[in-house]
Write a protein that holds these residues in place. Structure first.
Motif, mmCIF file in Angstrom:
data_model
loop_
_atom_site.group_PDB
_atom_site.id
_atom_site.type_symbol
_atom_site.label_atom_id
_atom_site.label_comp_id
_atom_site.label_asym_id
_atom_site.label_seq_id
_atom_site.Cartn_x
_atom_site.Cartn_y
_atom_site.Cartn_z
ATOM 1 N N UNK A 150 24.417 -17.463 -3.737
ATOM 2 C CA UNK A 150 24.753 -18.800 -3.241
ATOM 3 C C UNK A 150 23.546 -19.452 -2.573
ATOM 4 N N UNK A 151 22.808 -18.681 -1.781
ATOM 5 C CA UNK A 151 21.617 -19.217 -1.105
ATOM 6 C C UNK A 151 20.568 -19.653 -2.117
ATOM 7 N N UNK A 152 20.440 -18.884 -3.206
ATOM 8 C CA UNK A 152 19.470 -19.240 -4.246
ATOM 9 C C UNK A 152 19.867 -20.529 -4.958
ATOM 10 N N UNK A 153 21.156 -20.645 -5.280
ATOM 11 C CA UNK A 153 21.637 -21.830 -5.992
ATOM 12 C C UNK A 153 21.627 -23.078 -5.126
ATOM 13 N N UNK A 154 21.659 -22.916 -3.810
ATOM 14 C CA UNK A 154 21.690 -24.074 -2.912
ATOM 15 C C UNK A 154 20.403 -24.196 -2.101
ATOM 16 N N UNK A 155 19.335 -23.514 -2.564
ATOM 17 C CA UNK A 155 18.057 -23.589 -1.854
ATOM 18 C C UNK A 155 17.574 -25.032 -1.786
ATOM 19 N N UNK A 156 17.085 -25.425 -0.640
ATOM 20 C CA UNK A 156 16.627 -26.803 -0.449
ATOM 21 C C UNK A 156 17.608 -27.656 0.308
ATOM 22 N N UNK A 157 18.881 -27.249 0.289
ATOM 23 C CA UNK A 157 19.889 -27.955 1.071
ATOM 24 C C UNK A 157 19.994 -29.418 0.701
ATOM 25 N N UNK A 158 20.167 -30.251 1.719
ATOM 26 C CA UNK A 158 20.356 -31.685 1.495
ATOM 27 C C UNK A 158 19.076 -32.375 1.034
#
Length: 286
Positions: A150-158
């Motif tokens: 999940x952290x990899x797929x959502x890296x960069x955030x907003x």
């Protein structure tokens, strides 16, 4: 034997073992009283002379809640510490109970003695505890792996995504896969417990490996049976929620106790039906 036959056989088994069902209920009730009695006395001493708690139950007020925590923070600390201790003690109790339950189910006798329950709980306690620790570590590992995904797929955030919705959407895509994997390991844990009791081995590495192999060779039947048992619990829980709304205190208590009995029954059903499936299909080499 298929999963439907195992399920119906499990139902017959648990309803033929009413003494065991009532014993488990009594032990759970005594344990709840053991934990709740000193805590209720402590909270009564701390909160008995304030109406703030009643106000918070009526409606949530952040400022009032903050003042409440500042004033009675020590009470919350005691509650949290006792809650952690209670969870640990209940885990140990559950480990003991599983050993006793499986010792009775292993014999598969219509006439049984609760002496076998107590002796089985003691005999298999350390093996069941070690199994619980091993599979808890596996579950933690699975959670960490999916969190890393999940952290990899959502890296960069907003900075990468337009809004929080896109991040949540990715989480919702991953969640079913995590629940599926976690459920499979919960299921394998149950069959590992059954296999350890059936083979009566002290060293657990080989029984765990054999349980993994047996489950995956019979995966369609074991998984469908596990889902059917989960569905049974879900239906009972839904009924409990429907009955529990807007009723008198006594009715809520009685409904709650009925749900406790039902929860114990579904746990027995899960172990009994899985044991039936295991015993009937154990001619397959493990």
């Amino acid at each position: 034997m298929n999963f439907i036959t195992a399920y119906t056989s499990g139902l017959k088994t648990i309803f033929s073992k009413g003494k065991l069902w009532l014993l488990l209920y009594a032990l759970n009730l005594l344990f709840a009283i053991f934990l709740a009695y000193p805590l209720s006395g402590f909270l009564g001493t701390k909160l008995g002379h304030t109406l703030a708690a009643d106000t918070l139950f009526d409606r949530f007020d952040f400022a009032l809640a903050n003042d409440f925590i500042n004033e009675y923070g020590d009470a919350f600390g005691v509650v949290m510490n006792q809650s952690v201790a209670g969870i640990g003690l209940y885990l140990l109790l559950s480990v003991f109970l599983v050993g006793g339950i499986l010792n009775i189910l292993k014999a598969n006798e219509k006439v049984y003695s609760l002496t076998n329950f107590w002796s089985g709980g003691g005999k298999y306690f350390w093996r069941m505890l070690r199994l619980t620790i091993y599979f808890l570590l596996i579950q933690i590992g699975v959670l960490v792996l999916f969190f890393m995904l999940f952290s990899t797929l959502t890296a960069g955030g907003l900075e990468r995504f337009h809004n929080e919705g896109e991040i949540i959407q990715r989480g919702l895509i991953i969640l079913p896969f995590y629940l599926l994997v976690a459920t499979i390991f919960f299921m394998i844990h149950d069959y590992a417990k059954i296999h350890v009791v059936a083979t009566d081995k002290n060293l657990l590495f080989q029984p765990i490996r054999q349980a993994f192999g047996w489950v995956f060779r019979n995966f369609s039947q074991t998984f469908l049976l596990y889902l059917l048992n989960l569905l049974t619990f879900g239906v009972l829980f839904f009924i409990y929620l429907q009955l529990n709304g807007g009723t008198a205190i006594l009715a809520i208590f009685l409904i709650g106790q009925f749900f406790v009995l039902a929860r114990i029954g579904t746990k027995l059903l899960n172990l009994a039906s899985a044991t039936e499936l295991y015993q009937q299909r154990s001619n397959t080499a493990l």
